[in-house]
Motif scaffolding. Structure first.
Motif, PDB file in Angstrom:
ATOM      1  N   ASP A 119       0.859  -1.184   0.000  1.00 23.20           N
ATOM      2  CA  ASP A 119       0.000   0.000   0.000  1.00 23.20           C
ATOM      3  C   ASP A 119       0.899   1.239   0.000  1.00 23.20           C
ATOM      4  OD1 ASP A 119      -1.881   1.924   0.450  1.00 23.20           O
ATOM      5  OD2 ASP A 119      -2.816   0.952   2.178  1.00 23.20           O
ATOM      6  N   VAL A 120       1.023   1.869  -1.162  1.00 20.37           N
ATOM      7  CA  VAL A 120       1.927   3.026  -1.283  1.00 20.37           C
ATOM      8  C   VAL A 120       1.185   4.217  -1.885  1.00 20.37           C
ATOM      9  CG1 VAL A 120       4.004   3.930  -2.437  1.00 20.37           C
ATOM     10  CG2 VAL A 120       4.015   1.619  -1.467  1.00 20.37           C
ATOM     11  N   GLU A 121       1.314   5.337  -1.180  1.00 18.81           N
ATOM     12  CA  GLU A 121       0.691   6.577  -1.671  1.00 18.81           C
ATOM     13  C   GLU A 121       1.792   7.518  -2.135  1.00 18.81           C
ATOM     14  OE1 GLU A 121      -2.373   8.277   0.811  1.00 18.81           O
ATOM     15  OE2 GLU A 121      -1.745  10.324   0.301  1.00 18.81           O
ATOM     16  N   PHE A 122       1.509   8.202  -3.245  1.00 14.40           N
ATOM     17  CA  PHE A 122       2.494   9.181  -3.738  1.00 14.40           C
ATOM     18  C   PHE A 122       1.819  10.546  -3.881  1.00 14.40           C
ATOM     19  CE2 PHE A 122       4.156  11.633  -7.322  1.00 14.40           C
ATOM     20  CZ  PHE A 122       5.419  11.900  -6.808  1.00 14.40           C
ATOM     21  N   SER A 123       2.531  11.608  -3.444  1.00 19.41           N
ATOM     22  CA  SER A 123       2.021  12.984  -3.585  1.00 19.41           C
ATOM     23  C   SER A 123       3.000  13.865  -4.340  1.00 19.41           C
ATOM     24  CB  SER A 123       1.826  13.638  -2.211  1.00 19.41           C
ATOM     25  OG  SER A 123       0.806  13.016  -1.493  1.00 19.41           O
ATOM     26  N   PRO A 124       2.542  14.502  -5.428  1.00 22.78           N
ATOM     27  CA  PRO A 124       3.357  15.530  -6.082  1.00 22.78           C
ATOM     28  C   PRO A 124       3.067  16.850  -5.347  1.00 22.78           C
ATOM     29  CG  PRO A 124       1.392  15.040  -7.383  1.00 22.78           C
ATOM     30  CD  PRO A 124       1.270  14.236  -6.136  1.00 22.78           C
ATOM     31  N   PRO A 177       0.670  21.073 -15.742  1.00 26.97           N
ATOM     32  CA  PRO A 177      -0.124  19.840 -15.819  1.00 26.97           C
ATOM     33  C   PRO A 177       0.556  18.722 -16.600  1.00 26.97           C
ATOM     34  CG  PRO A 177      -1.487  21.750 -16.328  1.00 26.97           C
ATOM     35  CD  PRO A 177      -0.079  22.255 -16.182  1.00 26.97           C
ATOM     36  N   GLU A 178       1.243  19.062 -17.687  1.00 25.31           N
ATOM     37  CA  GLU A 178       1.866  17.999 -18.499  1.00 25.31           C
ATOM     38  C   GLU A 178       2.954  17.271 -17.697  1.00 25.31           C
ATOM     39  OE1 GLU A 178       0.751  16.837 -21.262  1.00 25.31           O
ATOM     40  OE2 GLU A 178      -0.818  18.384 -21.332  1.00 25.31           O
ATOM     41  N   PHE A 179       3.734  18.059 -16.937  1.00 22.32           N
ATOM     42  CA  PHE A 179       4.778  17.439 -16.112  1.00 22.32           C
ATOM     43  C   PHE A 179       4.135  16.614 -14.995  1.00 22.32           C
ATOM     44  CE2 PHE A 179       7.919  17.888 -12.514  1.00 22.32           C
ATOM     45  CZ  PHE A 179       8.780  16.891 -12.989  1.00 22.32           C
ATOM     46  N   LEU A 180       3.068  17.180 -14.404  1.00 17.83           N
ATOM     47  CA  LEU A 180       2.347  16.459 -13.347  1.00 17.83           C
ATOM     48  C   LEU A 180       1.881  15.089 -13.858  1.00 17.83           C
ATOM     49  CD1 LEU A 180       1.108  16.734 -10.473  1.00 17.83           C
ATOM     50  CD2 LEU A 180      -0.910  17.739 -11.543  1.00 17.83           C
ATOM     51  N   TYR A 181       1.307  15.057 -15.069  1.00 12.37           N
ATOM     52  CA  TYR A 181       0.820  13.769 -15.618  1.00 12.37           C
ATOM     53  C   TYR A 181       1.971  12.766 -15.762  1.00 12.37           C
ATOM     54  CZ  TYR A 181      -3.110  16.788 -17.101  1.00 12.37           C
ATOM     55  OH  TYR A 181      -4.137  17.683 -17.138  1.00 12.37           O
ATOM     56  N   GLU A 225       2.185   9.224 -13.850  1.00 10.70           N
ATOM     57  CA  GLU A 225       2.298   7.970 -14.617  1.00 10.70           C
ATOM     58  C   GLU A 225       3.499   7.144 -14.148  1.00 10.70           C
ATOM     59  OE1 GLU A 225       2.231   8.830 -18.834  1.00 10.70           O
ATOM     60  OE2 GLU A 225       0.053   9.118 -18.764  1.00 10.70           O
ATOM     61  N   ALA A 226       4.601   7.858 -13.848  1.00  8.47           N
ATOM     62  CA  ALA A 226       5.799   7.142 -13.363  1.00  8.47           C
ATOM     63  C   ALA A 226       5.487   6.464 -12.026  1.00  8.47           C
ATOM     64  CB  ALA A 226       6.950   8.122 -13.202  1.00  8.47           C
ATOM     65  N   ALA A 227       4.745   7.174 -11.169  1.00  5.47           N
ATOM     66  CA  ALA A 227       4.399   6.597  -9.851  1.00  5.47           C
ATOM     67  C   ALA A 227       3.510   5.364 -10.028  1.00  5.47           C
ATOM     68  CB  ALA A 227       3.708   7.647  -8.976  1.00  5.47           C
ATOM     69  N   ILE A 228       2.550   5.454 -10.947  1.00  4.95           N
ATOM     70  CA  ILE A 228       1.682   4.285 -11.206  1.00  4.95           C
ATOM     71  C   ILE A 228       2.529   3.131 -11.741  1.00  4.95           C
ATOM     72  CG2 ILE A 228      -0.224   3.389 -12.637  1.00  4.95           C
ATOM     73  CD1 ILE A 228      -1.486   6.181 -12.500  1.00  4.95           C
ATOM     74  N   ARG A 260     -10.126  16.404 -13.049  1.00  7.68           N
ATOM     75  CA  ARG A 260     -10.649  15.815 -14.293  1.00  7.68           C
ATOM     76  C   ARG A 260      -9.515  15.640 -15.305  1.00  7.68           C
ATOM     77  NH1 ARG A 260     -15.430  18.812 -13.193  1.00  7.68           N
ATOM     78  NH2 ARG A 260     -14.583  20.604 -14.300  1.00  7.68           N
ATOM     79  N   GLY A 261      -8.624  16.628 -15.367  1.00  7.12           N
ATOM     80  CA  GLY A 261      -7.461  16.551 -16.275  1.00  7.12           C
ATOM     81  C   GLY A 261      -6.630  15.311 -15.975  1.00  7.12           C
ATOM     82  N   ILE A 262      -6.473  15.018 -14.696  1.00  5.19           N
ATOM     83  CA  ILE A 262      -5.676  13.839 -14.309  1.00  5.19           C
ATOM     84  C   ILE A 262      -6.380  12.560 -14.768  1.00  5.19           C
ATOM     85  CG2 ILE A 262      -4.933  12.522 -12.255  1.00  5.19           C
ATOM     86  CD1 ILE A 262      -4.259  15.329 -10.999  1.00  5.19           C
ATOM     87  N   PHE A 263      -7.705  12.498 -14.552  1.00  6.45           N
ATOM     88  CA  PHE A 263      -8.444  11.300 -14.992  1.00  6.45           C
ATOM     89  C   PHE A 263      -8.355  11.126 -16.509  1.00  6.45           C
ATOM     90  CE2 PHE A 263     -10.686  11.349 -10.828  1.00  6.45           C
ATOM     91  CZ  PHE A 263     -10.486  10.021 -10.508  1.00  6.45           C
ATOM     92  N   GLU A 264      -8.340  12.257 -17.231  1.00 11.34           N
ATOM     93  CA  GLU A 264      -8.354  12.148 -18.698  1.00 11.34           C
ATOM     94  C   GLU A 264      -6.969  11.889 -19.303  1.00 11.34           C
ATOM     95  OE1 GLU A 264     -10.243  15.848 -19.670  1.00 11.34           O
ATOM     96  OE2 GLU A 264     -12.140  15.129 -18.796  1.00 11.34           O
TER      97      GLU A 264
END
Ligand code: KIV
Ligand code: ZN
Length: 502
Positions: A136-141, A149-153, A157-160, A186-190
C-alpha cells in the motif's frame, strides 16, 4: 472498491501536528489514534518518522495498537526516509508508506534545485523502493496545483508504473479555487495512463478558507480519498476539516450520492479530545463542532425549532454525538464509580493512571461538590496531557496585593526526588505565578496569548486556560484546568514548559 465510497484519511497527527505550538507526546498520540479508529477513519497518517526519534517512536507504537484503520507513515522521496518510514510502520496490521516530492517549478528552482527529469527520477525511485517493502503506497506531487499539468501527468504515470496504489493531489499552499481544482482532477483522470487502477486522493490547505470546498469539488470530479484533520488543524491556516467534509457528505447525500465509513456520533468527542490534547481551542462558531453550532439565539429561530427542529437545523446535534450527559459524580463517589463513568465517556485508564486521576478528581470534587460528565472528561484529559511530564505543581499560594504590597505568588514544583519553591511578585496574580515558575525552573518563557473558558456553566465551573508560549525559542501551547483560574493558568504554563523540557 465501491464507486460511491469516499475514504477518509486523517492527518491530524502529522500535518495537524505541524500547527505552530502543537507538540504531542506518544501517549497523547495513542489516545487520539484510538479515538480516530473508533470514529471509523480509514487511514491514520501517524507521523513523519525520519524527522525525529519522537515521531518514529509514536508511529511504531501506534502501528502496534491500531488494527482496523490503515496506519500511514510519511517519507520524503529519499531512500533513508522511506527505510525509516517502513521501519516504523511495518508492525501495523495495515501499513502504508506515503512518499512525496514537489513538482512545481517554483519549488524545483528555489527549494529542491533540481531539474524536472531529476524529480521524475526521484518519484520513480521512491515509489519503487516503498513498493519493495509495502503493498500500500501513496504518492504525492507536492504543490500540484501550481505545477505544469503535463509534467504532473508524467510524474503520476511514473508513480503508477512503479506500483503506487493511491495518488494524492495536494493543494499545498491553499491556492486553488473549487472549479479550477475540479478541472485539475478531471485533467488527471483524462490524461494519466493507468489512473483507473488507483485511488485519487486530495489534500487541501485552507489559506483562502477553501480547503473543504476544494476537497468536495474534487470528490465530485471523481476523487475518492480526502485528506483532512480534526478541527481543521494543520500547517498555517490548516487542512480541510474532517468534521465538515464528513457531515457535508452525510447531510447532502441526496445531491452528492456518496458515503464514508465514519460513525458521525463520535465527532464531538473526537473534536474535544483533539482540542484538549493539542491545546488548540475550537472557535465557538466553528461549523459542526463549535459551541454555537446548534445554538439558536434569535426568537424567530427558537420559535421555529421548538415547533419543528428541521425549520432551522439541517442536522441533528445527536448525529454528531452532542447529547446531554447525565453523568454526575460527587465528592463521596468512589474510584469504581469514576472508572465506570470514564469508561462510559470512552477513557480506559490503567490501575495506576486511575489512582492518579482519582486523586485529582477528589481535589476538584471537594472544591466543587459535584462533577458533570464534561468536568470528568476534563480531569481525564488533563491526566493524559500531563502524564510523564517532568515537573508537577504540588503547592501554590497567591496574594492579590493591595495599596501596600504588589501581587505575589509562591509555587512549589516537584519531580522525582527534587523539590523547588520560589516566590515572585508581578502585575497580577497570574503574572506573579508564572514568574515564580520561571524562576523555579530557570527557563526563559514569553507568553504570547492566553484564553480562559469555563467548561460548564455556573460560578463554580471548572476553568480551562490555554496559553501560547515561546520557551527557549520554541513555540508551545499549554492547557490547564482547575476551579481556580490562577491555578489553571499555572498548570497551563507548566504544561507548556514541560513540553519543551520533554
Ligand atoms: O501539503 C502538502 O503538500 C503535504 C504533503 C506532504 C502531502 O502535506
Ligand atoms: Zn499538507
Amino acid at each position: 472498491m465501491s464507486d460511491d465510497r469516499v475514504y477518509i484519511f486523517d492527518t491530524t497527527l502529522r500535518d495537524g501536528e505541524q500547527s505552530p505550538g502543537i507538540s504531542l507526546g506518544v501517549r497523547e498520540k495513542l489516545e487520539i489514534a484510538e479515538q480516530l479508529q473508533r470514529l471509523g477513519v480509514d487511514i491514520i497518517e501517524a507521523g513523519f518518522p525520519a524527522t525525529s526519534q519522537g515521531d518514529f517512536d509514536a508511529v511504531t507504537q501506534l502501528s502496534a495498537r491500531i488494527s482496523d484503520s490503515v496506519v500511514c507513515a510519511l517519507a520524503r522521496a529519499r531512500s533513508e526516509d522511506i527505510d525509516r518510514a517502513w521501519e516504523a510502520v511495518k508492525g501495523a496490521a495495515k501499513p502504508r508508506i506515503h512518499t512525496f516530492v514537489s513538482t512545481s517549478d517554483i519549488h524545483l528552482e528555489h527549494q529542491l534545485r533540481k531539474t524536472r527529469d531529476e524529480v521524475l527520477e526521484m518519484a520513480r525511485a521512491s515509489v519503487g523502493r516503498a513498493r519493495g517493502y509495502c503493498e500500500d503506497v501513496e504518492f504525492s506531487p507536492m504543490d500540484a496545483t501550481r505545477s505544469d499539468p503535463e509534467f504532473l501527468y508524467r510524474v503520476l504515470e511514473a508513480a503508477i508504473g512503479e506500483g503506487a496504489t493511491t495518488l494524492n493531489i495536494p493543494d499545498t499552499v491553499g491556492y486553488s479555487i473549487p472549479d479550477e481544482f475540479a478541472e485539475i482532477i478531471r485533467g488527471i483522470f483524462e490524461n494519466v495512463a493507468g489512473i483507473a487502477g488507483v485511488v485519487v486522493s486530495v489534500h487541501c490547505h485552507n489559506d483562502l478558507g477553501l480547503a473543504v470546498a476544494n476537497s468536495l469539488s474534487a470528490v465530485e470530479a471523481g476523487a475518492r480519498q480526502v485528506e483532512c484533520a480534526v478541527n481543521g488543524l494543520g500547517e498555517r491556516a490548516g487542512n480541510a476539516s474532517l468534521e465538515e467534509i464528513v457531515m457535508t457528505l452525510k447531510v447532502r447525500q441526496d445531491r452528492l450520492g456518496l458515503k464514508t465509513g465514519i460513525n458521525s456520533t463520535e465527532i464531538s468527542r473526537t473534536s474535544r479530545l483533539v482540542s484538549m490534547l493539542t491545546g488548540y481551542p475550537v472557535q465557538p462558531n466553528k461549523a459542526v463542532v463549535g459551541r454555537n453550532a446548534f445554538a439558536h439565539e434569535s426568537g424567530i429561530h427558537q420559535d421555529g425549532v421548538l415547533k419543528e427542529r428541521t425549520t432551522y437545523e439541517i442536522m441533528d446535534a445527536a448525529s454528531v454525538g452532542l447529547v446531554e450527559s447525565d453523568i454526575v459524580l460527587g465528592k463521596h463517589s468512589g474510584r469504581h464509580a469514576l472508572k465506570e463513568q470514564l469508561e462510559r465517556l470512552g477513557y480506559f485508564l490503567g490501575e495506576d493512571e486511575l489512582n492518579q486521576a482519582f486523586k485529582r478528581f477528589k481535589e476538584l470534587a471537594d472544591k466543587k461538590g459535584s462533577l458533570s460528565g464534561e468536568d470528568i472528561e476534563a480531569v481525564a484529559l488533563e491526566y493524559i496531557r500531563t502524564e510523564g511530564q517532568r515537573w508537577k505543581l504540588t503547592a501554590y499560594e497567591v496574594h492579590s496585593g493591595g495599596k501596600e504590597a504588589p501581587p505575589s505568588a509562591t509555587v512549589t514544583l516537584e519531580r522525582e526526588d527534587e523539590r523547588v519553591t520560589e516566590r515572585a511578585i508581578g502585575d497580577g496574580m497570574v503574572d506573579a505565578t508564572c514568574k515564580a515558575i520561571r524562576a523555579a525552573l530557570k527557563v526563559d518563557a514569553k507568553l504570547y496569548a492566553m484564553t480562559v473558558e469555563a467548561i460548564t456553566a455556573g460560578l463554580d465551573a471548572i476553568g480551562d486556560v490555554t496559553m501560547q508560549l515561546e520557551v527557549e525559542g520554541r513555540r508551545v501551547v499549554g492547557r490547564g484546568v482547575s476551579t481556580d483560574i490562577v491555578e489553571a493558568a499555572a498548570r497551563a504554563y507548566l504544561n507548556a514548559i514541560n513540553k519543551v523540557l520533554r
